[in-house]
Design an enzyme around this catalytic site. Structure first.
Site, PDB file in Angstrom:
ATOM      1  N   ARG A 103      11.868  -6.165   4.836  1.00 32.02           N
ATOM      2  CA  ARG A 103      11.745  -4.723   4.578  1.00 32.02           C
ATOM      3  C   ARG A 103      12.770  -3.926   5.395  1.00 32.02           C
ATOM      4  O   ARG A 103      12.990  -4.189   6.569  1.00 32.02           O
ATOM      5  CB  ARG A 103      10.341  -4.247   4.939  1.00 32.02           C
ATOM      6  CG  ARG A 103      10.190  -2.739   4.823  1.00 32.02           C
ATOM      7  CD  ARG A 103       8.753  -2.301   4.825  1.00 32.02           C
ATOM      8  NE  ARG A 103       8.048  -2.646   6.052  1.00 32.02           N
ATOM      9  CZ  ARG A 103       6.764  -2.377   6.259  1.00 32.02           C
ATOM     10  NH1 ARG A 103       6.055  -1.789   5.299  1.00 32.02           N
ATOM     11  NH2 ARG A 103       6.186  -2.730   7.384  1.00 32.02           N
ATOM     12  N   ARG A 106      11.672  -1.908  10.980  1.00 35.97           N
ATOM     13  CA  ARG A 106      10.620  -1.478  11.900  1.00 35.97           C
ATOM     14  C   ARG A 106      10.490  -2.461  13.061  1.00 35.97           C
ATOM     15  O   ARG A 106      10.602  -3.660  12.875  1.00 35.97           O
ATOM     16  CB  ARG A 106       9.281  -1.396  11.138  1.00 35.97           C
ATOM     17  CG  ARG A 106       8.936  -0.001  10.705  1.00 35.97           C
ATOM     18  CD  ARG A 106       7.777   0.064   9.756  1.00 35.97           C
ATOM     19  NE  ARG A 106       6.539  -0.554  10.209  1.00 35.97           N
ATOM     20  CZ  ARG A 106       5.388  -0.486   9.545  1.00 35.97           C
ATOM     21  NH1 ARG A 106       5.320   0.183   8.401  1.00 35.97           N
ATOM     22  NH2 ARG A 106       4.303  -1.076  10.005  1.00 35.97           N
ATOM     23  N   ARG A 116      -0.105  -9.132  13.431  1.00 34.28           N
ATOM     24  CA  ARG A 116      -0.711  -8.095  12.576  1.00 34.28           C
ATOM     25  C   ARG A 116      -1.607  -8.741  11.516  1.00 34.28           C
ATOM     26  O   ARG A 116      -2.669  -8.215  11.180  1.00 34.28           O
ATOM     27  CB  ARG A 116       0.387  -7.252  11.917  1.00 34.28           C
ATOM     28  CG  ARG A 116       1.088  -6.344  12.915  1.00 34.28           C
ATOM     29  CD  ARG A 116       2.412  -5.827  12.374  1.00 34.28           C
ATOM     30  NE  ARG A 116       2.278  -4.988  11.200  1.00 34.28           N
ATOM     31  CZ  ARG A 116       3.284  -4.711  10.365  1.00 34.28           C
ATOM     32  NH1 ARG A 116       4.489  -5.218  10.584  1.00 34.28           N
ATOM     33  NH2 ARG A 116       3.087  -3.933   9.339  1.00 34.28           N
ATOM     34  N   ARG A 166      -9.518   0.928   9.234  1.00 37.35           N
ATOM     35  CA  ARG A 166      -9.144  -0.454   9.550  1.00 37.35           C
ATOM     36  C   ARG A 166     -10.220  -1.165  10.346  1.00 37.35           C
ATOM     37  O   ARG A 166     -10.046  -2.343  10.683  1.00 37.35           O
ATOM     38  CB  ARG A 166      -7.859  -0.460  10.380  1.00 37.35           C
ATOM     39  CG  ARG A 166      -6.605  -0.459   9.537  1.00 37.35           C
ATOM     40  CD  ARG A 166      -5.434  -0.194  10.453  1.00 37.35           C
ATOM     41  NE  ARG A 166      -4.345  -1.082  10.218  1.00 37.35           N
ATOM     42  CZ  ARG A 166      -3.202  -0.690   9.623  1.00 37.35           C
ATOM     43  NH1 ARG A 166      -3.030   0.535   9.228  1.00 37.35           N
ATOM     44  NH2 ARG A 166      -2.238  -1.548   9.453  1.00 37.35           N
ATOM     45  N   LYS A 205       0.836  -1.213   0.000  1.00 34.03           N
ATOM     46  CA  LYS A 205       0.000   0.000   0.000  1.00 34.03           C
ATOM     47  C   LYS A 205       0.869   1.261   0.000  1.00 34.03           C
ATOM     48  O   LYS A 205       0.655   2.181  -0.782  1.00 34.03           O
ATOM     49  CB  LYS A 205      -0.923   0.021   1.237  1.00 34.03           C
ATOM     50  CG  LYS A 205      -1.775  -1.226   1.405  1.00 34.03           C
ATOM     51  CD  LYS A 205      -2.660  -1.149   2.635  1.00 34.03           C
ATOM     52  CE  LYS A 205      -1.926  -1.096   3.964  1.00 34.03           C
ATOM     53  NZ  LYS A 205      -1.157  -2.318   4.298  1.00 34.03           N
TER      54      LYS A 205
HETATM   55  P1  AP5 Z   1       4.982  -1.631   1.802  1.00 26.93           P
HETATM   56  O1  AP5 Z   1       4.589  -0.801   0.621  1.00 26.93           O
HETATM   57  O2  AP5 Z   1       5.817  -0.991   2.858  1.00 26.93           O
HETATM   58  O3  AP5 Z   1       3.677  -2.348   2.395  1.00 26.93           O
HETATM   59  P2  AP5 Z   1       2.441  -1.764   3.216  1.00 26.93           P
HETATM   60  O4  AP5 Z   1       1.206  -2.424   2.689  1.00 26.93           O
HETATM   61  O5  AP5 Z   1       2.464  -0.270   3.216  1.00 26.93           O
HETATM   62  O6  AP5 Z   1       2.791  -2.389   4.627  1.00 26.93           O
HETATM   63  P3  AP5 Z   1       2.767  -1.799   6.112  1.00 26.93           P
HETATM   64  O7  AP5 Z   1       3.473  -2.808   6.957  1.00 26.93           O
HETATM   65  O8  AP5 Z   1       3.308  -0.402   6.164  1.00 26.93           O
HETATM   66  O9  AP5 Z   1       1.252  -1.803   6.366  1.00 26.93           O
HETATM   67  P4  AP5 Z   1       0.537  -1.835   7.710  1.00 26.93           P
HETATM   68  O10 AP5 Z   1      -0.823  -1.492   7.257  1.00 26.93           O
HETATM   69  O11 AP5 Z   1       0.633  -3.033   8.548  1.00 26.93           O
HETATM   70  O12 AP5 Z   1       1.357  -0.782   8.585  1.00 26.93           O
HETATM   71  P5  AP5 Z   1       1.016   0.689   9.046  1.00 26.93           P
HETATM   72  O13 AP5 Z   1       2.279   1.449   9.065  1.00 26.93           O
HETATM   73  O14 AP5 Z   1      -0.162   1.243   8.322  1.00 26.93           O
HETATM   74  O15 AP5 Z   1       5.763  -2.929   1.229  1.00 26.93           O
HETATM   75  C1  AP5 Z   1       6.247  -3.925   2.128  1.00 26.93           C
HETATM   76  C2  AP5 Z   1       7.567  -4.526   1.562  1.00 26.93           C
HETATM   77  O16 AP5 Z   1       7.265  -5.194   0.330  1.00 26.93           O
HETATM   78  C3  AP5 Z   1       8.644  -3.487   1.223  1.00 26.93           C
HETATM   79  O17 AP5 Z   1       9.908  -4.026   1.531  1.00 26.93           O
HETATM   80  C4  AP5 Z   1       8.504  -3.261  -0.290  1.00 26.93           C
HETATM   81  O18 AP5 Z   1       9.734  -2.900  -0.891  1.00 26.93           O
HETATM   82  C5  AP5 Z   1       8.032  -4.642  -0.756  1.00 26.93           C
HETATM   83  N1  AP5 Z   1       7.134  -4.563  -1.911  1.00 26.93           N
HETATM   84  C6  AP5 Z   1       6.120  -3.664  -2.121  1.00 26.93           C
HETATM   85  N2  AP5 Z   1       5.481  -3.935  -3.279  1.00 26.93           N
HETATM   86  C7  AP5 Z   1       6.115  -5.041  -3.802  1.00 26.93           C
HETATM   87  C8  AP5 Z   1       5.911  -5.800  -4.996  1.00 26.93           C
HETATM   88  N3  AP5 Z   1       4.934  -5.517  -5.869  1.00 26.93           N
HETATM   89  N4  AP5 Z   1       6.718  -6.881  -5.195  1.00 26.93           N
HETATM   90  C9  AP5 Z   1       7.716  -7.197  -4.315  1.00 26.93           C
HETATM   91  N5  AP5 Z   1       7.961  -6.500  -3.167  1.00 26.93           N
HETATM   92  C10 AP5 Z   1       7.152  -5.440  -2.922  1.00 26.93           C
HETATM   93  O19 AP5 Z   1       0.510   0.426  10.549  1.00 26.93           O
HETATM   94  C11 AP5 Z   1       1.397   0.063  11.588  1.00 26.93           C
HETATM   95  C12 AP5 Z   1       0.638   0.037  12.910  1.00 26.93           C
HETATM   96  O20 AP5 Z   1       0.094   1.335  13.202  1.00 26.93           O
HETATM   97  C13 AP5 Z   1      -0.560  -0.904  12.968  1.00 26.93           C
HETATM   98  O21 AP5 Z   1      -0.173  -2.236  13.264  1.00 26.93           O
HETATM   99  C14 AP5 Z   1      -1.381  -0.251  14.090  1.00 26.93           C
HETATM  100  O22 AP5 Z   1      -0.844  -0.552  15.343  1.00 26.93           O
HETATM  101  C15 AP5 Z   1      -1.190   1.231  13.828  1.00 26.93           C
HETATM  102  N6  AP5 Z   1      -2.209   1.782  12.919  1.00 26.93           N
HETATM  103  C16 AP5 Z   1      -1.999   2.328  11.682  1.00 26.93           C
HETATM  104  N7  AP5 Z   1      -3.161   2.719  11.140  1.00 26.93           N
HETATM  105  C17 AP5 Z   1      -4.131   2.421  12.049  1.00 26.93           C
HETATM  106  C18 AP5 Z   1      -5.549   2.558  12.033  1.00 26.93           C
HETATM  107  N8  AP5 Z   1      -6.205   3.084  10.996  1.00 26.93           N
HETATM  108  N9  AP5 Z   1      -6.227   2.115  13.131  1.00 26.93           N
HETATM  109  C19 AP5 Z   1      -5.588   1.581  14.201  1.00 26.93           C
HETATM  110  N10 AP5 Z   1      -4.256   1.423  14.253  1.00 26.93           N
HETATM  111  C20 AP5 Z   1      -3.528   1.834  13.190  1.00 26.93           C
END
Ligand code: AP5
Length: 216
Positions: free
Chosen positions: A127, A160, A171, A88, A13
């Protein structure tokens, strides 16, 4: 363009939202990034969020909804946005609908990234992120030219805290339990488009562009 990117952790994403928002001249709003910035700044929001993020749990809805109410009212979001990591829960989705309605706006599309669990684990445990400019790498599929060093700005790369395997598994469970119900929610509202998140970054980007341009 008002889009939501929905998908499990590691689905890509952030990788896609950053590029597409930049190309489209709209705001990229990522709740995880906002929370990590708050933590780095040592604010009370960041310290509270850390208690949940470290174990892969969701931060409480009221905290996130207040944060997003403020963020989406900022001038850079007025012309459009890609929201990544929000909503979410159903409560967050209802709150988003209310915020947009009050502003006389509506979502154009919710893009769901479909990726297998095995690939998600591979992506997240490999990552690495730049401490300074936040560029995202992968040890195998998108490695930096020099190990541990950002190609763009030369700063150190880090893993991270929530990307260790045990927390990633938690997660993924949280996604299945609390976030996956949003698929039916947005499908019922005619907003959901599913793309395969498993191809190359370029192939996924093309699929998103097609889904956004397609008739609803
Ligand atoms: P990346 O693009 O970083 O993936 P992502 O989907 O953004 O993953 P996140 O881990 O950031 O998502 P998340 O939703 O768990 O975390 P968030 O920070 O929102 O890609 C991942 C890897 O794959 C990278 O190494 C990239 O290079 C590789 N890649 C990408 N595309 C590729 C492809 N096509 N092919 C091969 N490799 C590829 O949330 C973290 C925490 O914050 C949550 O756990 C929660 O505690 C809190 N939080 C955040 N938002 C909320 C909310 N709305 N409500 C409650 N808690 C929240």
């Amino acid at each position: 363009m008002r889009l939501v990117f929905l998908g499990p952790p590691g689905a890509g994403k952030g990788t896609q939202a950053r590029e597409l928002a930049h190309a489209g001249g709209v705001a990229h709003v990522a709740t995880g990034d906002i929370l990590r910035e708050a933590l780095a700044a040592g604010t009370s929001l960041g310290l509270e969020a850390k208690r949940y993020m470290d174990r892969g749990a969701l931060v409480p809805d009221d905290v996130i909804i207040d944060l997003m109410r403020e963020r989406l009212a900022a001038p850079d979001a007025a012309q459009g946005f890609i929201v990544d990591g929000f909503p979410r829960t159903i409560a967050q989705a209802e709150a988003l609908a209310g915020l947009l309605k009050d502003a006389g706006q509506a979502l154009d599309r919710v893009i769901y990234f479909e990726v297998s669990e095995r690939e998600l684990l591979r992506r997240l445990t490999g990552r690495r992120i730049c401490r300074r400019c936040q560029t995202v790498y992968h040890l195998v599929s998108a490695p930096p030219r020099t190990p541990g060093v950002c190609d763009r700005c030369g700063a150190e790369l880090y893993q991270r805290d929530d990307d260790g395997e045990a927390t990633v598994r938690n997660r993924l469970e949280v996604f299945a339990r609390q976030t996956a119900p949003l698929l039916a929610y947005y499908h019922q509202r005619g907003l959901l488009a599913t793309v395969s998140g498993e191809g190359s970054v370029e192939a996924v980007r093309a699929a998103i562009r097609a889904a956004v341009g397609a008739e609803r």
